[in-house]
Structures are given as structure tokens and as C-alpha cells.
Design a protein around this motif. Structure first.
Motif, PDB file in Angstrom:
ATOM      1  N   MET A 170       0.716  -1.121  -0.101  1.00 60.99           N
ATOM      2  CA  MET A 170      -0.097   0.116   0.071  1.00 60.99           C
ATOM      3  C   MET A 170       0.616   1.032  -0.330  1.00 60.99           C
ATOM      4  O   MET A 170       0.542   2.144  -0.595  1.00 60.99           O
ATOM      5  CB  MET A 170      -1.079  -0.182   0.667  1.00 60.99           C
ATOM      6  CG  MET A 170      -1.988  -1.123   1.029  1.00 60.99           C
ATOM      7  SD  MET A 170      -3.538  -0.718  -0.027  1.00 60.99           S
ATOM      8  CE  MET A 170      -2.617  -2.017  -0.996  1.00 60.99           C
ATOM      9  N   ASN A 171       2.141   1.548   0.940  1.00 59.77           N
ATOM     10  CA  ASN A 171       2.839   2.503   1.223  1.00 59.77           C
ATOM     11  C   ASN A 171       3.469   2.501  -0.766  1.00 59.77           C
ATOM     12  O   ASN A 171       3.376   3.651  -1.154  1.00 59.77           O
ATOM     13  CB  ASN A 171       3.414   2.217   1.686  1.00 59.77           C
ATOM     14  CG  ASN A 171       3.683   2.578   3.191  1.00 59.77           C
ATOM     15  OD1 ASN A 171       2.949   2.984   3.313  1.00 59.77           O
ATOM     16  ND2 ASN A 171       4.551   2.087   4.119  1.00 59.77           N
ATOM     17  N   ASP A 172       3.982   1.489  -1.573  1.00 65.62           N
ATOM     18  CA  ASP A 172       4.210   2.129  -2.235  1.00 65.62           C
ATOM     19  C   ASP A 172       3.497   2.205  -3.636  1.00 65.62           C
ATOM     20  O   ASP A 172       3.655   2.676  -4.597  1.00 65.62           O
ATOM     21  CB  ASP A 172       5.042   0.722  -3.052  1.00 65.62           C
ATOM     22  CG  ASP A 172       6.162   0.250  -2.755  1.00 65.62           C
ATOM     23  OD1 ASP A 172       6.597   0.804  -1.719  1.00 65.62           O
ATOM     24  OD2 ASP A 172       6.787  -1.041  -2.316  1.00 65.62           O
ATOM     25  N   PHE A 173       2.100   1.074  -3.126  1.00 71.35           N
ATOM     26  CA  PHE A 173       1.251   1.707  -4.223  1.00 71.35           C
ATOM     27  C   PHE A 173       0.683   3.061  -4.142  1.00 71.35           C
ATOM     28  O   PHE A 173       0.158   3.764  -5.620  1.00 71.35           O
ATOM     29  CB  PHE A 173      -0.403   0.853  -4.191  1.00 71.35           C
ATOM     30  CG  PHE A 173      -1.393   2.081  -4.556  1.00 71.35           C
ATOM     31  CD1 PHE A 173      -2.264   1.047  -5.671  1.00 71.35           C
ATOM     32  CD2 PHE A 173      -2.758   2.438  -3.572  1.00 71.35           C
ATOM     33  CE1 PHE A 173      -3.153   1.748  -6.006  1.00 71.35           C
ATOM     34  CE2 PHE A 173      -3.320   2.377  -4.158  1.00 71.35           C
ATOM     35  CZ  PHE A 173      -4.507   1.869  -5.735  1.00 71.35           C
ATOM     36  N   PHE A 174       0.265   3.431  -2.887  1.00 72.36           N
ATOM     37  CA  PHE A 174       0.111   5.186  -3.066  1.00 72.36           C
ATOM     38  C   PHE A 174       1.141   5.761  -3.633  1.00 72.36           C
ATOM     39  O   PHE A 174       0.850   6.482  -4.320  1.00 72.36           O
ATOM     40  CB  PHE A 174       0.307   5.560  -1.148  1.00 72.36           C
ATOM     41  CG  PHE A 174      -0.212   7.056  -1.295  1.00 72.36           C
ATOM     42  CD1 PHE A 174      -1.373   7.912  -1.069  1.00 72.36           C
ATOM     43  CD2 PHE A 174       0.855   7.562  -0.864  1.00 72.36           C
ATOM     44  CE1 PHE A 174      -1.424   8.844  -0.653  1.00 72.36           C
ATOM     45  CE2 PHE A 174       0.607   9.071  -0.856  1.00 72.36           C
ATOM     46  CZ  PHE A 174      -0.220   9.986  -0.268  1.00 72.36           C
ATOM     47  N   LYS A 175       2.473   5.579  -3.224  1.00 77.87           N
ATOM     48  CA  LYS A 175       3.800   6.529  -3.916  1.00 77.87           C
ATOM     49  C   LYS A 175       3.787   6.043  -5.666  1.00 77.87           C
ATOM     50  O   LYS A 175       3.995   6.915  -5.867  1.00 77.87           O
ATOM     51  CB  LYS A 175       4.541   6.204  -3.493  1.00 77.87           C
ATOM     52  CG  LYS A 175       5.603   6.607  -3.488  1.00 77.87           C
ATOM     53  CD  LYS A 175       7.404   5.700  -3.784  1.00 77.87           C
ATOM     54  CE  LYS A 175       8.785   6.140  -4.389  1.00 77.87           C
ATOM     55  NZ  LYS A 175       9.657   5.520  -3.492  1.00 77.87           N
ATOM     56  N   GLU A 176       3.265   5.622  -6.083  1.00 77.97           N
ATOM     57  CA  GLU A 176       3.515   5.135  -7.324  1.00 77.97           C
ATOM     58  C   GLU A 176       2.253   5.860  -8.205  1.00 77.97           C
ATOM     59  O   GLU A 176       1.984   6.131  -9.296  1.00 77.97           O
ATOM     60  CB  GLU A 176       3.033   3.811  -7.501  1.00 77.97           C
ATOM     61  CG  GLU A 176       3.689   3.620  -9.418  1.00 77.97           C
ATOM     62  CD  GLU A 176       4.239   3.323  -9.853  1.00 77.97           C
ATOM     63  OE1 GLU A 176       5.018   3.682 -10.776  1.00 77.97           O
ATOM     64  OE2 GLU A 176       5.575   3.531  -8.405  1.00 77.97           O
ATOM     65  N   VAL A 177       0.956   5.754  -7.370  1.00 76.36           N
ATOM     66  CA  VAL A 177       0.113   6.343  -8.027  1.00 76.36           C
ATOM     67  C   VAL A 177      -0.425   7.871  -7.380  1.00 76.36           C
ATOM     68  O   VAL A 177      -0.270   8.797  -8.874  1.00 76.36           O
ATOM     69  CB  VAL A 177      -1.272   6.635  -7.269  1.00 76.36           C
ATOM     70  CG1 VAL A 177      -2.606   7.012  -7.671  1.00 76.36           C
ATOM     71  CG2 VAL A 177      -1.457   4.585  -7.384  1.00 76.36           C
ATOM     72  N   SER A 178       0.213   8.531  -7.008  1.00 75.46           N
ATOM     73  CA  SER A 178       0.350  10.197  -6.692  1.00 75.46           C
ATOM     74  C   SER A 178       1.622  10.712  -7.224  1.00 75.46           C
ATOM     75  O   SER A 178       1.385  11.319  -8.556  1.00 75.46           O
ATOM     76  CB  SER A 178       0.938  10.274  -5.284  1.00 75.46           C
ATOM     77  OG  SER A 178      -0.020  10.060  -4.313  1.00 75.46           O
TER      78      SER A 178
END
Length: 268
Positions: A170-178
Motif C-alpha cells: 500500500m505504501n508503494d501503491f500510494f507512492k506510484e499513483v501519486s
């Protein structure tokens, strides 16, 4: 015009996430995990063609109600990567999870799809799981090596121990999307080190809006005139930028143990 937005995900203000790949075991494990971490319900399926359906999972939680998770059909053996991307409208998805298992490992077709998605700038993560109950360390490492031989970074998903996996994902997902939603502004990104630009940060010491303390966001730049960093958060699927001093956030250090890294800067 070559890649029109598909009718089934026309709501551009929502965050659309897709599940693709040949592993039915992976899809089943994700669907079984969702009710344990959030309030979800399955919406009406959208028909893409004969026998090809896009099935949405909607979230009732206040912080997730603008997120839609789509269970999408796998690649047809007659399709090439561009046709598949066009059919599903993957250019309009905020992120895609590509699912594999020990029985359905990455093939040349999906290797080419990974390359095509990377060229188009589609954010995606490759997830791999065991189809059975046996999940020994030796089997995990063999699967991981199979992906590394094709230069594909795969995350090994153990449905019996999802907590650590989900937190990191989720941390990496949030970073990638943003980062991918952001249109880069040269004025605030020029000269800023990669040690902080694009990194996941945790907010702290905010007095005017204490409810933001502890939230995670992504650093997207530095306003040199005010000496404040631009931090992007996602609230209920909506992006919000904040101008913060450096003492109002801390950079989350990535876990590098057993991670795939790229070596650079060697001189001898």
C-alpha cells in the motif's frame, strides 16, 4: 483516439485499479482478503465482449469510497499487448495488479505486456502466490528467481500472512499513483535530490491540522521561494497538495532486504 476511454470506467474522478493476469488462484485470494480489510460489495459486471466481463468491487469505507477495483479478463491468445491495453482501457487506470502463481508463471506474452505497460507509463505491480497451502521458503525463492531472470520484480503474496505484505504494497501503491498522476512542475522539481523527490513521507508536528499527523504522502517538489516542500496526499480518492516545512514530515526508509535493486555509479 487510438486509446479511447472505455465506457465501464467513465468516472474519471474515481480511482480505478485493475486485476489482470492468468492466475485464478491469485484473484480468488485477493477477493477473499478484501472483506477482511474493508467493507466491499460487488457491482454489476460490464460486458466487454463474448465471455469477457469487467467486474467491479466497490468500497463503502469513507476513505475508500472513490476507489473501484476491477476484476478484468486475461489476455486472449490472439491479442497482442497493444490490443489488450486498448480493449481494457489500461491507460485510464491509476494502477494495475498483474497476478501469477506457481502454476501460472510469467510467459512471453505477459513479459511483452509488462514492457508495453512500462512504455505507456501505466503503473503496475506484479504479484505472485502459491495456488496450494504449501508455501515453503525454497519454492518462494525459485518463483522469485524465475521472475528476476526476465527482469520483472515480483512481490510474493502469502495469503496466510498478509499484514506485512499489504503494508509495504500500500505504501508503494500510494507512492506510484501519486507520482504518476502528478504533472511534473520543473520549477519545484529542478535540482531536488532523488533522496526526497518522489519518496513516501509520514506527516508529523502539524499543529493547525493535527488530524494529518501520521498520514503518509509523497514529496512532489520544493517551493524554493517559501522553502516549503510540496507533499501530496490522497483523501477519499482525491489528491490534495500541502506546503510543509522539512520538520513536518519524515522520509520512510525502504526495506531493501531481498529486494531487487539496480546498481549504478560503479567506476571499477
Amino acid at each position: 483516439s487510438m486509446y479511447p476511454r472505455p465506457a465501464f470506467c467513465f468516472e474519471a474522478y474515481k480511482m480505478h485499479v485493475g486485476l489482470i493476469g492468468p492466475s485464478s488462484a491469485g484473484r480468488k485470494q485477493i477477493r477473499e482478503l478484501l472483506p477482511k480489510i474493508a467493507n466491499v460489495f460487488e457491482g454489476p459486471a460490464a460486458r466487454l465482449g463474448p465471455g469477457r466481463m469487467a467486474v467491479p468491487q466497490h468500497f463503502l469505507d469513507e476513505s475508500l469510497h472513490k476507489l473501484v477495483l476491477w476484476d478484468l479478463p486475461e489476455m486472449n491468445f490472439k491479442q497482442n499487448s497493444e490490443d489488450y491495453i486498448r480493449e481494457l482501457g489500461l491507460l485510464y487506470f491509476d494502477c494495475v495488479f498483474m497476478l501469477f502463481s506457481d502454476k501460472y508463471v510469467v510467459t512471453d506474452i505477459y513479459s511483452k505486456l509488462c514492457v508495453a505497460m512500462a512504455i505507456h507509463g501505466i503503473p503496475f505491480f506484479v504479484l505472485c502466490t502459491m495456488s496450494g497451502e504449501e508455501m515453503d521458503e525454497k519454492s518462494w525463492m525459485k518463483l522469485k528467481c524465475d521472475f528476476q531472470k526476465k527482469d520483472i520484480q515480483a512481490r510474493m503474496f502469502n495469503p496466510n500472512k498478509p499484514q506485512g505484505f499489504l503494508e509495504e504494497l500500500m505504501n508503494d501503491f500510494f507512492k506510484e499513483v501519486s507520482w504518476n498522476r502528478n504533472s511534473r512542475d520543473d520549477d519545484i522539481t529542478r535540482g531536488l535530490s532523488d533522496d526526497i523527490l518522489g519518496q513516501t513521507v509520514r506527516l508529523k508536528n502539524i499543529e493547525k491540522k493535527p488530524e494529518l499527523n501520521g498520514r503518509c504522502g509523497v514529496c512532489i517538489g520544493l517551493d524554493k521561494q517559501t522553502s516549503r516542500y510540496r507533499i501530496r496526499l490522497i483523501n477519499s480518492g482525491v489528491e490534495t497538495d500541502f506546503a510543509l516545512k522539512q520538520d513536518c514530515f519524515s522520509i520512510l526508509k525502504p526495506k531493501l532486504l531481498r529486494a531487487l535493486v539496480r546498481i549504478k555509479g560503479l567506476e571499477s
